[in-house]
Design an enzyme around this catalytic site. Structure first.
Site, PDB file in Angstrom:
ATOM      1  N   HIS A 138       8.235  -6.202  -3.393  1.00 49.90           N
ATOM      2  CA  HIS A 138       7.563  -5.516  -2.280  1.00 49.90           C
ATOM      3  C   HIS A 138       8.415  -5.516  -1.008  1.00 49.90           C
ATOM      4  CE1 HIS A 138       5.972  -9.575  -0.979  1.00 49.90           C
ATOM      5  NE2 HIS A 138       6.062  -9.004   0.203  1.00 49.90           N
ATOM      6  N   ASP A 187       6.355  -8.925  -9.097  1.00 54.04           N
ATOM      7  CA  ASP A 187       6.895  -8.749  -7.736  1.00 54.04           C
ATOM      8  C   ASP A 187       8.261  -9.433  -7.642  1.00 54.04           C
ATOM      9  OD1 ASP A 187       7.098  -8.129  -5.094  1.00 54.04           O
ATOM     10  OD2 ASP A 187       5.581  -9.563  -4.399  1.00 54.04           O
ATOM     11  N   SER A 285       7.999 -13.701   2.768  1.00 54.00           N
ATOM     12  CA  SER A 285       8.067 -12.986   1.493  1.00 54.00           C
ATOM     13  C   SER A 285       9.493 -12.903   0.952  1.00 54.00           C
ATOM     14  CB  SER A 285       7.544 -11.561   1.673  1.00 54.00           C
ATOM     15  OG  SER A 285       6.163 -11.568   1.554  1.00 54.00           O
ATOM     16  N   GLY A 286       9.597 -12.999  -0.351  1.00 51.40           N
ATOM     17  CA  GLY A 286      10.895 -12.874  -1.015  1.00 51.40           C
ATOM     18  C   GLY A 286      11.648 -14.185  -1.087  1.00 51.40           C
TER      19      GLY A 286
HETATM   20  C1  4AZ Z   1       3.567 -11.979   3.884  1.00 51.09           C
HETATM   21  O1  4AZ Z   1       2.942 -11.079   4.439  1.00 51.09           O
HETATM   22  C2  4AZ Z   1       2.819 -13.102   3.277  1.00 51.09           C
HETATM   23  N1  4AZ Z   1      -0.066 -17.050   2.436  1.00 51.09           N
HETATM   24  C3  4AZ Z   1       3.478 -14.016   2.517  1.00 51.09           C
HETATM   25  C4  4AZ Z   1       2.788 -15.076   1.948  1.00 51.09           C
HETATM   26  C5  4AZ Z   1       1.432 -15.192   2.147  1.00 51.09           C
HETATM   27  C6  4AZ Z   1       0.748 -14.280   2.912  1.00 51.09           C
HETATM   28  C7  4AZ Z   1       1.450 -13.223   3.485  1.00 51.09           C
HETATM   29  C8  4AZ Z   1       0.716 -16.351   1.522  1.00 51.09           C
HETATM   30  O2  4AZ Z   1       4.799 -11.959   3.825  1.00 51.09           O
END
Ligand code: 4AZ
Length: 349
Positions: A138, A187, A285-286
């Site tokens: 993503h 993902d 993320s990632g």
């Molecule tokens: C994000 O938006 C995100 N609590 C990553 C991890 C989590 C929530 C949002 C998990 O990158």
């Protein structure tokens, strides 16, 4: 968790070859449109056939390349013949001296990659060998490689004078063929660097791939990232870490705010169901969820990739991660030409 299992896992992962099918999601059209306005045209045709032969101390990997033309001046071709150094993966740097966590030491996790899109911080990734970074689908779905910059050995993102930072561009984005942007199933994505990183002379080091079929249930793992320190907050300047417990799949399916069907076999949850308080958050993320081997501190394998969750650090809503050991064969067939580091010293194989 013993050596034969690791070897089977690694080599099953590294040896098979599958054809790739690339899906181009709709978000890509937007990035392509932006790219067509801001970037010069790029034509790239590359065919790589890796051939491997070993000697006692180094591994020579020959890559036959056909025409590669690119008008991006900073994208260099790496040498056609490469000597792979013998190296170990997953070791944290101990020489120098998120939600609910703490700042890491500088370069403590030497596989951490900052992913910039249009020079703006977007996500994190993990170096898995000298030529590829693993991240969440993503983060890069539909993003043309020309728009992505990777930075390694970054600690404080707002320090512009960190001359040790290693920068690379991306020559290929491989999003998992079965990535589902609605469910976040599969993902996972691989970024190929425009040029390998030097693992002999720099403090850079890849994280180890995870042991095949290992569940990680109840293991304490560490998630690292430059994401927000609270739900709705801004990203952190410095790299932070937090320890979370990997939850058994049944607990995540049946004892959280998630519906059982939301947590597929390709996901794993980590956190604290009752109290919350420790979690990845927006901007993480990632990035990696890393676990030790046999609970020995100091050497890490990539158990998960930060993927999704409801809010951050809420009770009943643990973080959800891509379960990386579901993808060892896919990783093997989509990372040609790389030099790998191994989890154990050479004499132990
Ligand atoms: C994000 O938006 C995100 N609590 C990553 C991890 C989590 C929530 C949002 C998990 O990158």
């Amino acid at each position: 968790m013993k050596l034969p299992l690791i070897l089977i896992g690694l080599f099953c992962g590294l040896c098979c070859g599958l054809d790739e099918k690339r899906i181009r999601p709709s978000q890509g059209e937007f990035f392509e449109w932006l790219g067509s306005i801001f970037l010069p045209p790029v034509t790239t045709t590359t065919t790589s056939t890796p051939v491997l032969s070993t000697s006692t101390t180094t591994t020579r990997r020959t890559t036959k390349s056909t025409t590669t033309t690119t008008s991006r001046p900073t994208v260099a071709n790496f040498p056609i013949e490469r000597d792979c150094v013998t190296c170990r993966c997953g070791l944290i740097n101990t020489l120098y001296k998120i939600v609910g966590g703490q700042e890491t030491r500088v370069h403590q996790y030497p596989w951490m990659a900052v992913i910039l899109i249009y020079d703006r911080f977007y996500c994190s990734g993990s170096l898995i060998n000298d030529l590829y970074v693993l991240t969440a689908a993503h983060c890069v779905e539909g993003v043309p490689p020309e728009l992505i910059t990777l930075r390694f050995l970054e600690h404080n993102r707002s320090n512009t004078n960190e001359d040790i930072v290693v920068q690379r561009f991306v020559s290929r984005v491989k999003v998992h063929e079965l990535y589902n942007p609605r469910s976040f199933d599969n993902d996972i994505a691989i970024l190929r660097l425009n040029q390998p990183v030097d693992m002999e002379h720099q403090r850079l080091r890849p994280i180890c791939l995870p042991i095949q079929s290992y569940s990680f249930d109840h293991e304490l793992a560490i998630v690292t990232g430059w994401g927000a320190q609270k739900e709705g907050g801004l990203g952190s300047d410095t790299l932070r870490e937090v320890q979370v417990e990997v939850l058994p799949q049944l607990d995540c399916r049946n004892s959280t705010s998630y519906k059982p069907g939301q947590i597929t076999d390709n996901m794993m949850c980590a956190g604290y169901i009752l109290q919350g308080g420790k979690d990845a958050c927006s901007g993480d993320s990632g990035g990696p969820l890393q676990a030790t081997f046999d609970e020995q501190p100091g050497q890490y394998q990539l158990a998960g990739i930060v993927s999704w969750g409801v809010g951050c650090a809420r009770p009943q809503s643990p973080g959800v991660y891509t379960r990386v050991n579901q993808y060892l064969r896919w990783l093997g067939s989509n990372t040609p030409g790389a030099c790998h580091c191994m989890p154990y010293p050479e004499e132990d194989y």
